[in-house]
Write a protein that holds these residues in place. Structure first.
Motif, PDB file in Angstrom:
ATOM      1  N   MET A 139      -2.449   8.368  -1.142  1.00  0.00           N
ATOM      2  CA  MET A 139      -1.123   7.785  -1.002  1.00  0.00           C
ATOM      3  C   MET A 139      -1.180   6.512  -0.171  1.00  0.00           C
ATOM      4  SD  MET A 139       0.967  11.349  -0.387  1.00  0.00           S
ATOM      5  CE  MET A 139       2.507  10.614   0.146  1.00  0.00           C
ATOM      6  N   ALA A 140      -1.885   6.560   0.951  1.00  0.00           N
ATOM      7  CA  ALA A 140      -1.983   5.385   1.813  1.00  0.00           C
ATOM      8  C   ALA A 140      -2.648   4.231   1.076  1.00  0.00           C
ATOM      9  CB  ALA A 140      -2.769   5.734   3.080  1.00  0.00           C
ATOM     10  N   HIS A 141      -3.686   4.529   0.313  1.00  0.00           N
ATOM     11  CA  HIS A 141      -4.387   3.484  -0.438  1.00  0.00           C
ATOM     12  C   HIS A 141      -3.485   2.886  -1.517  1.00  0.00           C
ATOM     13  CE1 HIS A 141      -7.672   1.308  -2.303  1.00  0.00           C
ATOM     14  NE2 HIS A 141      -7.314   1.815  -3.464  1.00  0.00           N
ATOM     15  N   SER A 142      -2.747   3.739  -2.218  1.00  0.00           N
ATOM     16  CA  SER A 142      -1.922   3.253  -3.331  1.00  0.00           C
ATOM     17  C   SER A 142      -0.755   2.401  -2.860  1.00  0.00           C
ATOM     18  CB  SER A 142      -1.400   4.435  -4.158  1.00  0.00           C
ATOM     19  OG  SER A 142      -0.435   5.188  -3.430  1.00  0.00           O
ATOM     20  N   LEU A 143      -0.364   2.537  -1.601  1.00  0.00           N
ATOM     21  CA  LEU A 143       0.771   1.771  -1.078  1.00  0.00           C
ATOM     22  C   LEU A 143       0.358   0.416  -0.519  1.00  0.00           C
ATOM     23  CD1 LEU A 143       2.733   4.625   0.713  1.00  0.00           C
ATOM     24  CD2 LEU A 143       3.433   3.392  -1.338  1.00  0.00           C
ATOM     25  N   GLN A 144      -0.939   0.165  -0.393  1.00  0.00           N
ATOM     26  CA  GLN A 144      -1.397  -1.101   0.167  1.00  0.00           C
ATOM     27  C   GLN A 144      -0.952  -2.262  -0.716  1.00  0.00           C
ATOM     28  OE1 GLN A 144      -5.599  -0.931   0.828  1.00  0.00           O
ATOM     29  NE2 GLN A 144      -5.452   0.658   2.389  1.00  0.00           N
ATOM     30  N   GLY A 145      -0.203  -3.164  -0.132  1.00  0.00           N
ATOM     31  CA  GLY A 145       0.256  -4.333  -0.864  1.00  0.00           C
ATOM     32  C   GLY A 145       1.343  -4.048  -1.880  1.00  0.00           C
ATOM     33  N   ALA A 179      -0.439   3.263   7.989  1.00  0.00           N
ATOM     34  CA  ALA A 179       0.237   2.545   6.898  1.00  0.00           C
ATOM     35  C   ALA A 179       1.314   3.422   6.270  1.00  0.00           C
ATOM     36  CB  ALA A 179      -0.775   2.104   5.834  1.00  0.00           C
ATOM     37  N   LEU A 180       1.029   4.710   6.121  1.00  0.00           N
ATOM     38  CA  LEU A 180       2.041   5.639   5.608  1.00  0.00           C
ATOM     39  C   LEU A 180       3.206   5.756   6.595  1.00  0.00           C
ATOM     40  CD1 LEU A 180       0.228   8.743   4.031  1.00  0.00           C
ATOM     41  CD2 LEU A 180       1.563   6.972   2.871  1.00  0.00           C
ATOM     42  N   LYS A 181       2.888   5.777   7.865  1.00  0.00           N
ATOM     43  CA  LYS A 181       3.931   5.838   8.894  1.00  0.00           C
ATOM     44  C   LYS A 181       4.889   4.663   8.746  1.00  0.00           C
ATOM     45  CE  LYS A 181       4.500   5.281  13.886  1.00  0.00           C
ATOM     46  NZ  LYS A 181       3.786   5.084  15.175  1.00  0.00           N
ATOM     47  N   ASP A 182       4.329   3.448   8.627  1.00  0.00           N
ATOM     48  CA  ASP A 182       5.175   2.254   8.506  1.00  0.00           C
ATOM     49  C   ASP A 182       5.995   2.291   7.218  1.00  0.00           C
ATOM     50  OD1 ASP A 182       4.069   1.393  10.867  1.00  0.00           O
ATOM     51  OD2 ASP A 182       2.652   0.019   9.920  1.00  0.00           O
ATOM     52  N   TRP A 183       5.359   2.704   6.126  1.00  0.00           N
ATOM     53  CA  TRP A 183       6.067   2.770   4.847  1.00  0.00           C
ATOM     54  C   TRP A 183       7.205   3.791   4.920  1.00  0.00           C
ATOM     55  CZ3 TRP A 183       6.817   6.911   1.527  1.00  0.00           C
ATOM     56  CH2 TRP A 183       7.362   6.599   0.278  1.00  0.00           C
TER      57      TRP A 183
END
Length: 199
Positions: A139-145, A179-183
């Motif tokens: 999930m964290a990887h897929s949300l990058q960018g 990154a998941l936290k920020d999203w």
């Protein structure tokens, strides 16, 4: 129409968010039910005995959450949460499935922990925990960018992370995946999500 839900169900939570995103509060009444209470099967209306279940205007029933979300998305004039074609569709469908998979694993651990110590399976608990860990990394990887419009995939991710907070605070995903936290912090500011908390 009536949407039969439990306020603690992450599956029902997804349908609650779609209902709000699509502006269907006036058309879809929410009915709370505890699917494990005595005699609840008749109220839940789902032959599987699970929530959510949607009772349509003609009395016909729809279940489970992916089907209900897609049906609610077909109603109203708000932008679709389900991309219709191309790569965006497959990425949204993939995210929807991944979020639901995290919920499945987290729910299974909850149920397993309610069994006696002698009945619990350490093998399956470890397997589900490992699946959650791998999925959070994905999930964290897929949300990058990612800057695509809000979709059912985002709703499924938010439902999964919210459910981990609700039932598994020991899984400190914010620490391991900033990154998941920020999203999630940004997504949680949407009006539909503020209006439909867990519990």
């Amino acid at each position: 129409m009536q949407l039969i839900i439990s306020p603690t169900s992450p599956y029902a939570w997804k349908t609650r968010i779609v209902r709000l995103e699509k502006g269907l509060s006036d058309r879809v009444e929410m009915i709370e039910a505890n699917p494990v209470a005595d005699g609840a099967a008749d109220l839940v209306r789902n032959p599987l005995g699970k929530v959510p279940c949607l009772v349509r205007e003609d009395g016909s029933l729809l279940f489970d959450s992916p089907v209900i979300c897609a049906y609610l998305d077909s109603l109203g004039d708000a932008p679709s949460l389900f991309p219709r074609e191309g790569e965006r569709r497959w990425q949204a469908d993939r995210a929807h499935a991944l979020g639901d998979g995290v919920i499945d694993a987290a729910y299974n651990i909850v149920i397993e922990n309610r069994r006696t110590d002698a009945e619990q399976s350490a093998f399956w608990i470890d397997r589900w925990q490992t699946a959650i860990k791998r999925s959070l990394e994905d999930m964290a990887h897929s949300l990058q960018g990612s800057a695509t419009p809000f979709t059912i995939g985002d709703i499924s991710y938010a439902a999964a992370l919210g459910y981990l907070d609700f039932r598994h605070p020991d899984i400190e995903w914010r620490t391991t995946h900033p990154a998941l936290k920020d999203w999630y912090h940004r997504i949680a500011e949407r009006q539909s999500i503020k209006a439909a908390p867990y519990g």
